[in-house]
Design a protein around this motif. Sequence first.
Motif, PDB file in Angstrom:
ATOM      1  N   SER A   9      -9.338 140.840 165.125  1.00  0.00           N
ATOM      2  CA  SER A   9     -10.200 139.677 164.946  1.00  0.00           C
ATOM      3  C   SER A   9     -10.904 139.782 163.596  1.00  0.00           C
ATOM      4  O   SER A   9     -10.565 140.624 162.777  1.00  0.00           O
ATOM      5  CB  SER A   9     -11.224 139.595 166.074  1.00  0.00           C
ATOM      6  OG  SER A   9     -12.072 140.719 166.029  1.00  0.00           O
ATOM      7  N   ASN A  31      -7.879 146.915 163.141  1.00  0.00           N
ATOM      8  CA  ASN A  31      -6.640 146.285 163.583  1.00  0.00           C
ATOM      9  C   ASN A  31      -5.551 147.287 163.933  1.00  0.00           C
ATOM     10  O   ASN A  31      -4.373 147.010 163.765  1.00  0.00           O
ATOM     11  CB  ASN A  31      -6.140 145.323 162.489  1.00  0.00           C
ATOM     12  CG  ASN A  31      -7.053 144.135 162.334  1.00  0.00           C
ATOM     13  OD1 ASN A  31      -7.633 143.646 163.294  1.00  0.00           O
ATOM     14  ND2 ASN A  31      -7.209 143.661 161.117  1.00  0.00           N
ATOM     15  N   SER A  58     -12.318 131.954 163.429  1.00  0.00           N
ATOM     16  CA  SER A  58     -11.306 132.622 164.243  1.00  0.00           C
ATOM     17  C   SER A  58     -10.310 133.265 163.301  1.00  0.00           C
ATOM     18  O   SER A  58      -9.815 132.624 162.378  1.00  0.00           O
ATOM     19  CB  SER A  58     -10.589 131.622 165.144  1.00  0.00           C
ATOM     20  OG  SER A  58     -11.425 131.213 166.187  1.00  0.00           O
ATOM     21  N   GLY A  60      -7.063 136.425 163.238  1.00  0.00           N
ATOM     22  CA  GLY A  60      -6.235 137.320 164.033  1.00  0.00           C
ATOM     23  C   GLY A  60      -6.061 136.759 165.428  1.00  0.00           C
ATOM     24  O   GLY A  60      -6.005 135.550 165.632  1.00  0.00           O
ATOM     25  N   GLU A  61      -5.989 137.622 166.403  1.00  0.00           N
ATOM     26  CA  GLU A  61      -5.800 137.199 167.786  1.00  0.00           C
ATOM     27  C   GLU A  61      -7.119 137.004 168.529  1.00  0.00           C
ATOM     28  O   GLU A  61      -7.120 136.604 169.693  1.00  0.00           O
ATOM     29  CB  GLU A  61      -4.921 138.203 168.517  1.00  0.00           C
ATOM     30  CG  GLU A  61      -3.514 138.269 167.938  1.00  0.00           C
ATOM     31  CD  GLU A  61      -2.609 139.202 168.698  1.00  0.00           C
ATOM     32  OE1 GLU A  61      -2.846 139.442 169.893  1.00  0.00           O
ATOM     33  OE2 GLU A  61      -1.647 139.690 168.090  1.00  0.00           O
ATOM     34  N   ASP A  62      -8.230 137.322 167.887  1.00  0.00           N
ATOM     35  CA  ASP A  62      -9.542 137.238 168.538  1.00  0.00           C
ATOM     36  C   ASP A  62      -9.508 137.906 169.907  1.00  0.00           C
ATOM     37  O   ASP A  62      -9.892 137.330 170.916  1.00  0.00           O
ATOM     38  CB  ASP A  62     -10.012 135.790 168.661  1.00  0.00           C
ATOM     39  CG  ASP A  62     -10.548 135.249 167.347  1.00  0.00           C
ATOM     40  OD1 ASP A  62     -11.098 136.046 166.563  1.00  0.00           O
ATOM     41  OD2 ASP A  62     -10.440 134.042 167.111  1.00  0.00           O
ATOM     42  N   SER A  63      -9.044 139.154 169.918  1.00  0.00           N
ATOM     43  CA  SER A  63      -8.875 139.884 171.173  1.00  0.00           C
ATOM     44  C   SER A  63      -9.186 141.362 170.993  1.00  0.00           C
ATOM     45  O   SER A  63      -9.145 141.891 169.887  1.00  0.00           O
ATOM     46  CB  SER A  63      -7.434 139.764 171.670  1.00  0.00           C
ATOM     47  OG  SER A  63      -7.089 138.434 171.905  1.00  0.00           O
ATOM     48  N   TRP A  65      -8.278 145.200 173.091  1.00  0.00           N
ATOM     49  CA  TRP A  65      -7.489 145.872 174.113  1.00  0.00           C
ATOM     50  C   TRP A  65      -8.059 147.257 174.362  1.00  0.00           C
ATOM     51  O   TRP A  65      -8.515 147.932 173.446  1.00  0.00           O
ATOM     52  CB  TRP A  65      -6.034 146.031 173.662  1.00  0.00           C
ATOM     53  CG  TRP A  65      -5.282 144.756 173.631  1.00  0.00           C
ATOM     54  CD1 TRP A  65      -4.553 144.201 174.651  1.00  0.00           C
ATOM     55  CD2 TRP A  65      -5.170 143.848 172.525  1.00  0.00           C
ATOM     56  NE1 TRP A  65      -4.006 143.018 174.224  1.00  0.00           N
ATOM     57  CE2 TRP A  65      -4.365 142.772 172.929  1.00  0.00           C
ATOM     58  CE3 TRP A  65      -5.682 143.841 171.235  1.00  0.00           C
ATOM     59  CZ2 TRP A  65      -4.063 141.722 172.103  1.00  0.00           C
ATOM     60  CZ3 TRP A  65      -5.389 142.796 170.395  1.00  0.00           C
ATOM     61  CH2 TRP A  65      -4.579 141.749 170.836  1.00  0.00           C
TER      62      TRP A  65
END
Length: 74
Positions: A9, A31, A58, A60-63, A65
């Motif tokens: 993100s 990242n 916003s 990247g994937e805005d996520s 993990w």
Amino acid sequence: LNFDAMVISESCCDALVVEVNNEHRLTIVGNQWQTFSIDLQSGENTITWRYRKDDSVSEGEDSAWIDNIQFSSP
């Protein structure tokens, strides 16, 4: 506590925040997968992983993990 985490993100403003017993312990950005360790007090602990997102951009994937969560004793 050991775990792997990755955040894709906006690196300046979005992050995965880790709290233990309502106390801030880590702020994770980046990242790529990284491994993290947190010492815990013996007994019961409350661990919270929270993705903090800035609403302005916003990217990247805005996520975030989390994987390979492991608890071990010394």
